[in-house]
Every structure is written in C-alpha cells, then in structure tokens.
Design a protein around this motif. Structure first.
Motif, mmCIF file in Angstrom:
data_model
loop_
_atom_site.group_PDB
_atom_site.id
_atom_site.type_symbol
_atom_site.label_atom_id
_atom_site.label_comp_id
_atom_site.label_asym_id
_atom_site.label_seq_id
_atom_site.Cartn_x
_atom_site.Cartn_y
_atom_site.Cartn_z
ATOM 1 N N LEU A 140 63.444 -27.451 97.572
ATOM 2 C CA LEU A 140 62.779 -26.851 98.732
ATOM 3 C C LEU A 140 61.352 -27.374 98.879
ATOM 4 O O LEU A 140 60.876 -27.616 100.007
ATOM 5 N N GLY A 141 60.663 -27.567 97.774
ATOM 6 C CA GLY A 141 59.327 -28.147 97.838
ATOM 7 C C GLY A 141 59.336 -29.576 98.343
ATOM 8 O O GLY A 141 58.435 -29.993 99.090
ATOM 9 N N LEU A 142 60.375 -30.340 97.983
ATOM 10 C CA LEU A 142 60.495 -31.711 98.474
ATOM 11 C C LEU A 142 60.745 -31.737 99.975
ATOM 12 O O LEU A 142 60.146 -32.554 100.706
ATOM 13 N N VAL A 143 61.605 -30.855 100.454
ATOM 14 C CA VAL A 143 61.866 -30.777 101.901
ATOM 15 C C VAL A 143 60.590 -30.415 102.661
ATOM 16 O O VAL A 143 60.263 -31.016 103.700
ATOM 17 N N ALA A 144 59.848 -29.436 102.147
ATOM 18 C CA ALA A 144 58.609 -29.034 102.814
ATOM 19 C C ALA A 144 57.572 -30.152 102.785
ATOM 20 O O ALA A 144 56.851 -30.375 103.772
ATOM 21 N N ALA A 145 57.480 -30.872 101.682
ATOM 22 C CA ALA A 145 56.510 -31.972 101.589
ATOM 23 C C ALA A 145 56.862 -33.104 102.548
ATOM 24 O O ALA A 145 55.971 -33.686 103.187
ATOM 25 N N LEU A 146 58.138 -33.426 102.677
ATOM 26 C CA LEU A 146 58.546 -34.469 103.615
ATOM 27 C C LEU A 146 58.311 -34.040 105.061
ATOM 28 O O LEU A 146 57.969 -34.864 105.916
ATOM 29 N N ALA A 147 58.495 -32.755 105.343
ATOM 30 C CA ALA A 147 58.317 -32.281 106.712
ATOM 31 C C ALA A 147 56.857 -32.231 107.124
ATOM 32 O O ALA A 147 56.543 -32.387 108.319
ATOM 33 N N LEU A 148 55.939 -32.041 106.181
ATOM 34 C CA LEU A 148 54.524 -31.859 106.508
ATOM 35 C C LEU A 148 53.658 -33.041 106.102
ATOM 36 O O LEU A 148 52.425 -32.913 106.073
ATOM 37 N N ARG A 149 54.232 -34.173 105.826
ATOM 38 C CA ARG A 149 53.425 -35.320 105.419
ATOM 39 C C ARG A 149 52.811 -36.029 106.615
ATOM 40 O O ARG A 149 51.782 -36.688 106.492
ATOM 41 N N ARG A 150 53.410 -35.937 107.796
ATOM 42 C CA ARG A 150 52.886 -36.592 108.990
ATOM 43 C C ARG A 150 51.892 -35.673 109.696
ATOM 44 O O ARG A 150 52.094 -34.455 109.739
ATOM 45 N N PRO A 151 50.815 -36.206 110.254
ATOM 46 C CA PRO A 151 49.836 -35.355 110.951
ATOM 47 C C PRO A 151 50.376 -34.813 112.268
ATOM 48 O O PRO A 151 51.065 -35.508 113.011
ATOM 49 N N PHE A 152 50.078 -33.560 112.556
ATOM 50 C CA PHE A 152 50.404 -32.925 113.826
ATOM 51 C C PHE A 152 49.436 -31.766 114.022
ATOM 52 O O PHE A 152 48.721 -31.373 113.098
ATOM 53 N N ARG A 153 49.421 -31.231 115.224
ATOM 54 C CA ARG A 153 48.476 -30.162 115.540
ATOM 55 C C ARG A 153 48.845 -28.887 114.759
ATOM 56 O O ARG A 153 49.980 -28.423 114.816
ATOM 57 N N GLY A 154 47.871 -28.365 114.055
ATOM 58 C CA GLY A 154 48.091 -27.152 113.264
ATOM 59 C C GLY A 154 48.707 -27.391 111.908
ATOM 60 O O GLY A 154 49.195 -26.438 111.286
ATOM 61 N N ARG A 155 48.683 -28.648 111.427
ATOM 62 C CA ARG A 155 49.302 -28.927 110.130
ATOM 63 C C ARG A 155 48.571 -28.225 108.988
ATOM 64 O O ARG A 155 49.192 -27.751 108.029
ATOM 65 N N GLY A 156 47.236 -28.142 109.064
ATOM 66 C CA GLY A 156 46.492 -27.469 108.005
ATOM 67 C C GLY A 156 46.854 -26.003 107.880
ATOM 68 O O GLY A 156 46.979 -25.476 106.773
ATOM 69 N N LEU A 157 47.050 -25.332 109.027
ATOM 70 C CA LEU A 157 47.432 -23.924 108.993
ATOM 71 C C LEU A 157 48.830 -23.747 108.398
ATOM 72 O O LEU A 157 49.065 -22.813 107.605
ATOM 73 N N VAL A 158 49.753 -24.630 108.737
ATOM 74 C CA VAL A 158 51.112 -24.533 108.202
ATOM 75 C C VAL A 158 51.111 -24.800 106.702
ATOM 76 O O VAL A 158 51.804 -24.126 105.926
ATOM 77 N N ARG A 159 50.325 -25.788 106.277
ATOM 78 C CA ARG A 159 50.240 -26.069 104.847
ATOM 79 C C ARG A 159 49.670 -24.882 104.080
ATOM 80 O O ARG A 159 50.137 -24.548 102.984
ATOM 81 N N GLY A 160 48.658 -24.254 104.640
ATOM 82 C CA GLY A 160 48.099 -23.086 103.973
ATOM 83 C C GLY A 160 49.077 -21.930 103.877
ATOM 84 O O GLY A 160 49.121 -21.221 102.872
ATOM 85 N N SER A 161 49.876 -21.737 104.931
ATOM 86 C CA SER A 161 50.865 -20.652 104.901
ATOM 87 C C SER A 161 51.966 -20.915 103.881
ATOM 88 O O SER A 161 52.605 -19.965 103.413
ATOM 89 N N MET A 162 52.186 -22.176 103.544
ATOM 90 C CA MET A 162 53.196 -22.490 102.530
ATOM 91 C C MET A 162 52.845 -21.928 101.155
ATOM 92 O O MET A 162 53.727 -21.716 100.319
ATOM 93 N N LEU A 163 51.580 -21.703 100.919
ATOM 94 C CA LEU A 163 51.145 -21.227 99.607
ATOM 95 C C LEU A 163 51.223 -19.718 99.453
ATOM 96 O O LEU A 163 50.987 -19.209 98.359
ATOM 97 N N LEU A 164 51.520 -18.990 100.519
ATOM 98 C CA LEU A 164 51.527 -17.525 100.449
ATOM 99 C C LEU A 164 52.518 -16.979 99.427
ATOM 100 O O LEU A 164 52.186 -16.047 98.678
ATOM 101 N N PRO A 165 53.759 -17.469 99.343
ATOM 102 C CA PRO A 165 54.667 -16.904 98.327
ATOM 103 C C PRO A 165 54.158 -17.080 96.897
ATOM 104 O O PRO A 165 54.421 -16.231 96.039
ATOM 105 N N TYR A 166 53.425 -18.155 96.647
ATOM 106 C CA TYR A 166 52.975 -18.443 95.284
ATOM 107 C C TYR A 166 51.738 -17.639 94.904
ATOM 108 O O TYR A 166 51.584 -17.236 93.745
#
Length: 361
Positions: A140-166
C-alpha cells in the motif's frame, strides 16, 4: 730568514699567531668550546608519551560516547539480563520483590510454555499476522508513493494527510475502527447492507471464521485475523510510503526517459527501471516491519483482546503476566519469542545476502 715574533704590550699573542692546539692538531679552541657546550642526547628509558592532541581527542570521544553507553546499558542491557534471569527461576508476581539475582535455576518455565495449550497455534497466528501486515503495509505504501510522485495541485496537502494514520494515537484509531465495524451501529455494515446486499450484519472483530462462497467453492476465512491485518496495513503504510517516496524522488529522470524512447510500457518501466532502484529500500522495510509486527501487542489487544483467532504470542506473554501472575513463565515465553525472531532474521539475512552477492557478480 726567520723574523722574530713580537709580543703585544699586554702579553697576549700577536695577531695571526696560532695556539699550540691549533698548531699541533689543526683544531681551534672555538670548535672545542662549542662541542663542550652542546647538550648531549639523553637515552630513552621508557615508552614514548602520546601526543597531547591525540589524548585530547580520545578523551573528547569518550565523553561523547559515555552518555549513550550509560543509557543503552540501563534501558536495554539490564532489562534483557533481568528477563533472562527470571526465565530460569520460579518467579511469581507477589514474590518478585524478595527475590535475589541468583535463585534456584530450572527449565520448568520453558517446559510449561511449550506444553501450554495453544502455544504453537499462537506462534503460527503470529507468523501469519506478521507476514500479512508487513506485505500489506509495504504494498500500500508503494502504491501511494507511485501515485504521489508526480507534481500536481495540492500534492503537499495530500502527502501530509497520508501520515495521519501513523501519527494518530493508537487508542483513538482503534476506537474508531471498533465503532465503524460494530455489527449494531457500524457504518461498514450499513454500507454493506445497502450496496452489497448483506442480509445479516457481520461481526468483524469477534468472528473467528467466516464462510464465503466464491465461484461455487465454499471456504472459511479467519475474519478477525484478516481485520486486524487490514488495520495494521492501514495504520503503518505511511511508514513505508515515506521511505519509498524518498527513494523514488532520487531516481534520475533520464532512466525513465530512455525507457520511454525505447518503447517500454509503464509496467515494463516499473519492473525494469524503478523496481531495481527500490529493492534495497523494500528489503530494509521488510526487516523493520517484520521486527515491529512480530512484537506487536497494543493494536491486537485494543481491537480484539487476543480472542477470535488473534492470539499472538505477545498477547500470551501479557496474559501469563497479568492473568496467572507468573513472571517466570512470561519471561520464558518472551525469551522464546526473541530466539525465534533472531532465527527468522538470520535466515532472511542469509538468503538476502546471497541474493545480493549473486546480483553483484
């Protein structure tokens, strides 16, 4: 004809006259006086003293290392030694204060651990739980990393939300999962009844086996164990996500561009370009997550309490300590758990080291 030598009025020899030593030996008094004044080298009678700079560096290094050494000794080494001592003694919780360091040593604790009902079943459950949680979180971490490696609008916010479960407290997220999976008022059963047509609510955290029919085949699933594995996958995939995303950002873009020019498909680029770059990180994650999951206690205990087929070895150690008040048996079981973990890690490192040597050769 020899001219007579005329002495000076003060009685000193005239200029140009040589003394008897100069005339006889050809050596002047000045050189003899300089040789007499020159200090003679002293013989070395002892070992050479170390340089001052080196001794200062050694003392500074020792001063920096000493606090860490003291902390590791107090926090890690002493508890391990105390656990080993307790594992070979008949220690009860009520007698722990009056016990000495060296008592009556025996192997009765290990015999009771291996002969206790459910030990081997709990060990097998622990292996399944550890392997499933480790593989699920890394995938699951590999899928998320591949999905968020390219720049797009709001990528920083999505990356930050990925850390909430941890980063969220484990008690809070475990309580949320219990409420969501509740058969009485859980949202998961509500959605299942509306979207999937469930006739009866499913007790995910209290059902040991659940019968499923698929393609005309009936088989049973360890539902509670799978639910706990899903919780672990969701909670700890950000850990793998951070490692894998950092490695993907370091992969040169020219490698993928060259593969595109050669006509490689996206799956081929991932398999032959990205995956070899990620393999060292994946291997490190496998080791770290396996160690963490094999010793995991709090998540399983908060969700199921170790019941319904989720009785991992760490929960059994806690039960030996709190339910039976048998400190010696709990220490023996913890020691057995550590030995099994070291053996499994030894096999893993042997296999992985051999694979790395084969790839390098």
């Amino acid at each position: 004809m020899t001219h007579p030598t005329t002495a000076a009025p003060d009685g000193s020899p005239p200029p140009g006259a040589a003394s008897g030593t100069d005339a006889g030996t050809g050596t002047g008094n000045a050189s003899g006086t300089a040789d007499a004044r020159r200090p003679r080298p002293r013989p070395r009678t002892g070992p050479r003293r170390p340089r001052t700079a080196s001794s200062r560096e050694n003392r500074a290094g020792l001063a920096f290392v000493t606090p860490t050494l003291v902390v590791v000794t107090v926090v890690v080494v002493l508890p391990i030694l105390w656990t080993v001592l307790l594992a070979f003694q008949d220690a009860r919780l009520v007698d722990i204060q009056g016990m000495g360091l060296l008592g009556d040593w025996s192997l009765r604790n290990f015999a009771s651990v291996f002969a206790s009902p459910g030990f081997w079943t709990s060990l097998w459950t622990t292996l399944l739980y550890t392997a499933g949680s480790t593989a699920g979180s890394i995938l699951l971490g590999l899928v998320a990393a591949l999905a968020l490696r390219r720049p797009f609008r709001g990528r920083g916010l999505v990356r930050g939300s990925m850390l909430l479960p941890y980063v969220a407290p484990v008690v809070a997220v475990a309580f949320v999962w219990e409420i969501a999976l509740s058969p009485q008022f859980g949202v998961v059963n509500e959605w299942g009844a509306k979207l999937l047509g469930w006739d009866d609510p499913v007790a995910f955290l209290s059902t040991r086996s659940y019968e499923v029919s698929l393609f005309g085949l009936d088989f049973e699933l360890p539902l509670a164990l799978l639910t706990v594995i899903a919780f672990e996958t969701w909670r700890y995939f950000p850990f793998a996500f951070l490692f894998l995303l950092a490695r993907l950002q370091a992969v040169p873009g020219s490698l993928e561009e060259a593969a595109k020019v050669d006509g490689a498909a996206p799956t081929q680029r991932f398999r032959h370009v990205l995956l070899p770059q990620l393999m060292p990180v994946v291997a490190l994650l496998c080791v770290l997550r396996f160690i963490m999951e094999f010793n995991k206690f709090d998540d399983v205990y908060l969700l199921t309490g170790g019941g319904s087929g989720t009785d991992v070895v760490a929960v059994r150690v806690y039960d030996f300590l709190t339910a039976r008040f048998d400190v010696g048996a709990a220490a023996a079981q913890a020691l057995v758990l550590a030995v099994i973990l070291m053996a499994l890690l030894g096999l893993y490192f042997t296999f992985f080291g051999r694979k790395v040597q084969e790839e390098r050769s």
